[in-house]
Design an enzyme around this catalytic site. Structure first.
Site, mmCIF file in Angstrom:
data_model
loop_
_atom_site.group_PDB
_atom_site.id
_atom_site.type_symbol
_atom_site.label_atom_id
_atom_site.label_comp_id
_atom_site.label_asym_id
_atom_site.label_seq_id
_atom_site.Cartn_x
_atom_site.Cartn_y
_atom_site.Cartn_z
ATOM 1 C CE LYS A 67 42.570 62.781 80.531
ATOM 2 N NZ LYS A 67 41.687 62.431 79.391
ATOM 3 C CB THR A 68 42.116 56.859 84.610
ATOM 4 O OG1 THR A 68 41.497 58.133 84.537
ATOM 5 C CG2 THR A 68 41.935 56.272 85.985
ATOM 6 C CG ASP A 112 40.107 62.029 86.341
ATOM 7 O OD1 ASP A 112 40.714 62.559 85.393
ATOM 8 O OD2 ASP A 112 39.160 61.233 86.185
ATOM 9 C CB THR A 161 39.482 67.268 79.417
ATOM 10 O OG1 THR A 161 38.854 67.952 80.500
ATOM 11 C CG2 THR A 161 39.206 65.791 79.544
ATOM 12 N NE ARG A 220 36.072 56.286 79.472
ATOM 13 C CZ ARG A 220 36.257 57.491 80.015
ATOM 14 N NH1 ARG A 220 35.374 58.440 79.826
ATOM 15 N NH2 ARG A 220 37.323 57.739 80.736
#
Ligand code: ADE
Length: 340
Positions: A67-68, A112, A161, A220
């Site tokens: 997302k980031t 975020d 999330t 990640r």
């Protein structure tokens, strides 16, 4: 003490730096999430053609899925600045106003964990997103006056999330909303090979797929495991990551061939052993495991649900037959216990 972090997906500060170097900078380098990437390409090209800022965008999905990264890529593609903040960091209306009033036309404002934004701050966001204005209130009571302050036209990109926790007025103000899903093994293997090249590590096809298989569908995690396996390959082998090296290194890390770590297995075991397979409420699980409910819901559960180790019912979470098999617990044992 309740543990807030979760070793498989939480970012450490050093990793934050390394992740940045592994992060794709352009949409053309981005692997996976094909439909989202296509939507963004079209939206960006259209906005550039019209010389207009992009619409507000909301990305929803478990941690570590990009997302980031996408927010930074969008800023690169649009040729604009990106100003970043997060829901918990915006404690007061003033924190948000300070950022908004310094926006330039086209700037990307990335928030975020937008579901954690306090209600009072969220209310400033509505007119900011819709009319590019904020209302200041001077004085109190009968003397109260409001002054509307015009903002430059910016693009808000929110990441969450837990989209379900966003209020509907906030959710409705996003022009584009997309759910990021877990990556398939093929895309993860491509990401791993790309990252291995950047960190100058040799890896073969078998090695890349082995790490991909155990990466919980999450880039990640894949990049994190790659670094552990690289260390292992350098110390225990000739530096090249093969399937065998990856299997040995990841077994040592406690990551099994479904990508489950100690905490995942502990959760399954708790449902099966302490709660007879469930259903068990999330609060009870959280107390037994000494883990924050949010961490369970946002970080640990999504992959276990996706891969069918647990199911969610109106009464709580239940372990599936797959979970019993994975932990080598005989499901009949449970039935007998319930009978007698
Ligand atoms: N690194 C982390 N996520 C990635 C992605 N989706 N594509 C390419 N490289 C990545």
């Amino acid at each position: 003490m309740i543990k807030k972090d979760y070793p498989l997906t939480e970012k450490t500060p050093e990793e934050e730096n390394e992740i940045i170097s592994l992060r794709p900078k352009r949409l053309s380098e981005y692997i996976g999430q094909d439909r989202i990437v296509e939507t963004l390409k079209i939206a960006i090209e259209a906005a550039l053609k019209r010389k207009e800022p992009l619409e507000h965008i909301l990305f929803n999905g478990p941690p570590g899925l990009g997302k980031t990264t996408l927010a930074h890529i969008i800023a690169n593609e649009m040729g604009t600045r990106i100003i970043t903040s997060s829901g918990p960091a915006l404690e007061k209306g003033g924190d948000l106003l300070g950022l908004l009033t310094h926006m330039e036309r086209g700037d990307i404002f990335f928030i975020d964990e937008i579901h954690r934004i306090p209600k009072v701050v969220e209310e400033f966001l509505y007119p900011a997103m819709e009319d590019f204005a904020v209302d200041f209130i001077f004085d109190k009571g009968v003397h109260a006056r409001t002054h509307r302050y015009r903002l430059e036209q910016f693009t808000l990109i929110g990441a969450t999330t837990r989209a379900g926790l966003l209020s509907s007025p906030l959710r409705e103000r996003f022009g584009i909303t997309r759910d990021l899903d877990f990556y398939n093994e093929k895309d993860l293997a491509k990401i791993i090979k790309r990252s291995a090249m950047i960190i100058k590590t040799q890896i073969d096809e078998g090695g890349a797929f082995e790490i991909a298989k155990r990466a919980r569908g999450t880039p990640r995690v894949a990049n994190r495991l790659l670094k552990r396996v690289r260390d292992y390959a350098q110390v225990k082998a000739d530096g090249v990551i093969t399937k065998e090296v990856a299997v040995d290194a990841l077994t040592l890390e406690g990551i099994d061939d479904f990508g489950l770590g100690d905490m995942d297995r502990k959760l399954l075991e708790t449902i099966i052993v302490n709660y007879k397979g469930g259903p068990v409420g999330i609060e009870a699980l959280s107390a037994t495991l000494q883990l924050e409910t949010d961490v369970l819901i946002e970080v640990i559960e999504p992959y276990l649900l996706k891969t069918g180790f647990i199911i969610r019912t109106s009464q709580g979470r239940k372990a599936t037959e797959k979970a019993y098999k994975h932990l080598h617990i005989n499901i009949r044992q449970k039935e007998q216990e319930t009978l007698f």
